[in-house]
Design a protein around this motif. Structure first.
Motif, short mmCIF file in Angstrom:
data_model
loop_
_atom_site.label_atom_id
_atom_site.label_comp_id
_atom_site.label_asym_id
_atom_site.label_seq_id
_atom_site.Cartn_x
_atom_site.Cartn_y
_atom_site.Cartn_z
N LEU A 98 39.42 -51.02 39.46
CA LEU A 98 38.14 -50.56 38.93
C LEU A 98 37.73 -49.30 39.69
CD1 LEU A 98 35.56 -50.99 37.19
CD2 LEU A 98 34.66 -52.35 39.11
N LEU A 99 37.54 -48.21 38.96
CA LEU A 99 37.12 -46.93 39.54
C LEU A 99 35.70 -46.62 39.08
CD1 LEU A 99 37.65 -44.22 41.02
CD2 LEU A 99 38.60 -43.37 38.84
N ILE A 100 34.80 -46.46 40.04
CA ILE A 100 33.40 -46.17 39.73
C ILE A 100 33.10 -44.74 40.16
CG2 ILE A 100 31.01 -46.75 40.28
CD1 ILE A 100 32.01 -49.66 40.66
N LEU A 101 32.61 -43.94 39.22
CA LEU A 101 32.21 -42.56 39.50
C LEU A 101 30.68 -42.50 39.39
CD1 LEU A 101 34.95 -40.66 37.43
CD2 LEU A 101 34.99 -41.29 39.85
N ASP A 102 30.03 -42.82 40.50
CA ASP A 102 28.57 -42.94 40.55
C ASP A 102 27.93 -41.55 40.61
OD1 ASP A 102 26.07 -44.22 40.77
OD2 ASP A 102 26.19 -44.23 42.96
N GLU A 103 26.99 -41.29 39.72
CA GLU A 103 26.26 -40.02 39.60
C GLU A 103 27.13 -38.88 39.05
OE1 GLU A 103 23.17 -40.22 39.78
OE2 GLU A 103 22.70 -41.78 41.24
N ILE A 104 28.25 -39.20 38.44
CA ILE A 104 29.12 -38.15 37.91
C ILE A 104 28.45 -37.38 36.77
CG2 ILE A 104 30.35 -39.66 36.29
CD1 ILE A 104 31.86 -36.74 38.35
N GLY A 105 27.60 -38.04 36.01
CA GLY A 105 26.88 -37.34 34.95
C GLY A 105 25.97 -36.26 35.51
N ASP A 106 25.30 -36.54 36.61
CA ASP A 106 24.42 -35.55 37.23
C ASP A 106 25.23 -34.40 37.83
OD1 ASP A 106 22.53 -37.38 36.50
OD2 ASP A 106 21.87 -37.86 38.52
N VAL A 107 26.38 -34.74 38.39
CA VAL A 107 27.25 -33.71 38.97
C VAL A 107 27.68 -32.72 37.88
CG1 VAL A 107 29.57 -33.36 39.92
CG2 VAL A 107 28.05 -35.04 40.94
N LEU A 108 28.03 -33.24 36.71
CA LEU A 108 28.40 -32.36 35.60
C LEU A 108 27.22 -31.50 35.16
CD1 LEU A 108 30.65 -34.15 32.96
CD2 LEU A 108 31.19 -32.21 34.42
N GLU A 109 26.08 -32.14 35.00
CA GLU A 109 24.88 -31.43 34.56
C GLU A 109 24.49 -30.31 35.52
OE1 GLU A 109 20.22 -32.55 33.88
OE2 GLU A 109 21.72 -33.97 33.15
N LEU A 110 24.68 -30.56 36.81
CA LEU A 110 24.32 -29.58 37.84
C LEU A 110 25.42 -28.55 38.12
CD1 LEU A 110 22.67 -32.14 40.29
CD2 LEU A 110 21.46 -30.38 38.94
N GLY A 111 26.60 -28.76 37.54
CA GLY A 111 27.71 -27.84 37.78
C GLY A 111 28.26 -27.94 39.19
N LEU A 112 28.22 -29.14 39.76
CA LEU A 112 28.68 -29.33 41.14
C LEU A 112 30.06 -29.99 41.22
CD1 LEU A 112 25.31 -30.35 42.83
CD2 LEU A 112 26.48 -28.15 42.96
N ALA A 113 30.88 -29.77 40.19
CA ALA A 113 32.28 -30.20 40.18
C ALA A 113 32.97 -29.46 39.04
CB ALA A 113 32.40 -31.71 39.97
N ASP A 114 34.28 -29.40 39.13
CA ASP A 114 35.09 -28.77 38.10
C ASP A 114 35.12 -29.69 36.88
OD1 ASP A 114 37.18 -27.91 36.44
OD2 ASP A 114 38.43 -27.29 38.12
N GLU A 115 34.56 -29.23 35.78
CA GLU A 115 34.48 -30.05 34.57
C GLU A 115 35.85 -30.50 34.09
OE1 GLU A 115 32.74 -30.02 30.03
OE2 GLU A 115 31.97 -28.55 31.46
N GLN A 116 36.87 -29.67 34.29
CA GLN A 116 38.22 -30.03 33.84
C GLN A 116 38.76 -31.23 34.61
OE1 GLN A 116 37.82 -28.49 30.89
NE2 GLN A 116 40.04 -28.61 30.96
N LEU A 117 38.45 -31.32 35.90
CA LEU A 117 38.89 -32.49 36.68
C LEU A 117 38.22 -33.75 36.16
CD1 LEU A 117 38.84 -31.09 40.35
CD2 LEU A 117 40.84 -31.58 38.93
N VAL A 118 36.92 -33.65 35.85
CA VAL A 118 36.20 -34.80 35.31
C VAL A 118 36.77 -35.17 33.95
CG1 VAL A 118 33.95 -35.66 34.55
CG2 VAL A 118 34.09 -34.15 36.55
N ARG A 119 36.94 -34.18 33.11
CA ARG A 119 37.46 -34.40 31.75
C ARG A 119 38.83 -35.08 31.79
NH1 ARG A 119 35.73 -32.68 27.02
NH2 ARG A 119 34.07 -31.40 27.86
N GLN A 120 39.67 -34.66 32.72
CA GLN A 120 41.01 -35.25 32.85
C GLN A 120 40.92 -36.74 33.16
OE1 GLN A 120 43.46 -33.21 35.69
NE2 GLN A 120 45.18 -34.59 35.41
N LEU A 121 40.02 -37.14 34.05
CA LEU A 121 39.85 -38.56 34.36
C LEU A 121 39.31 -39.34 33.18
CD1 LEU A 121 38.37 -38.76 37.98
CD2 LEU A 121 40.36 -39.98 37.11
N VAL A 122 38.34 -38.77 32.48
CA VAL A 122 37.69 -39.47 31.37
C VAL A 122 38.61 -39.58 30.16
CG1 VAL A 122 35.75 -39.34 29.74
CG2 VAL A 122 35.40 -38.80 32.15
N MET A 123 39.30 -38.52 29.85
CA MET A 123 40.13 -38.50 28.64
C MET A 123 41.44 -39.28 28.81
SD MET A 123 38.22 -36.82 26.63
CE MET A 123 39.23 -36.40 25.24
#
Length: 169
Positions: A98-123
């Protein structure tokens, strides 16, 4: 499967960490990645006692994003990106976990992470995944198997009562 908890109400992280405790209780490997969080919170100490749980957080408290300098935002973004890479590697090595990405939605909204890295995990989820955040993010809402909105009806903050140790942190 993937789970998404979002909204302005209390309970998003609490629900995600409840899943972490449940999974660990069944012997499953768990990785909790807490973005935007570096200060002490009660769950950190408890999760640290569970041998099945890997916890990733910022090495220090940077405060709220609106309080950060541009240098701090750049530093936090770099740290978040490394946490995403580490989380992806963990998920690859623990496909039954089980992988929990806590507050990842806020990180995306604030631009504080590479969206492609997030997208790769989600997709391409490699383990059961949980995402949390305040605002509804289409990336998670459109692809998650479970989507739960936590809506605030009443909260003590609204009457000036500050966060309480053991309850909100």
């Amino acid at each position: 499967m993937t789970h998404y908890y979002y909204g302005d109400g209390k309970g998003k992280t609490t629900a995600a960490l409840g899943m972490a405790v449940r999974a660990a209780g069944h012997g499953l490997p768990v990785c909790v990645v807490q973005f935007l969080k570096g200060s002490f919170s009660g769950e950190v100490q408890t999760l640290g006692m569970l041998p099945q749980v890997t916890l990733m957080r910022l090495p220090k408290d940077y405060g709220f994003s609106f309080q950060m300098t541009e240098i701090q935002k750049t530093e936090v973004t770099s740290l978040h990106n490394q946490m995403l890479l580490d989380a992806a590697l963990w998920a690859e090595q623990n496909p039954d976990g089980l992988l929990i990405l806590d507050e990842i939605g806020d990180v995306l909204e604030l631009g504080l992470a590479d969206e492609q890295l997030v997208r790769q995990l989600v997709m391409h989820p490699l383990a059961e995944q949980v995402y949390t955040g305040h605002g509804e993010q289409p990336l998670f809402a459109d692809y998650a198997d479970y989507v739960t909105e936590c809506r605030c009806v009443r909260h003590p903050y609204q009457t000036g009562i500050p966060a309480r140790q053991g309850i909100e942190y």
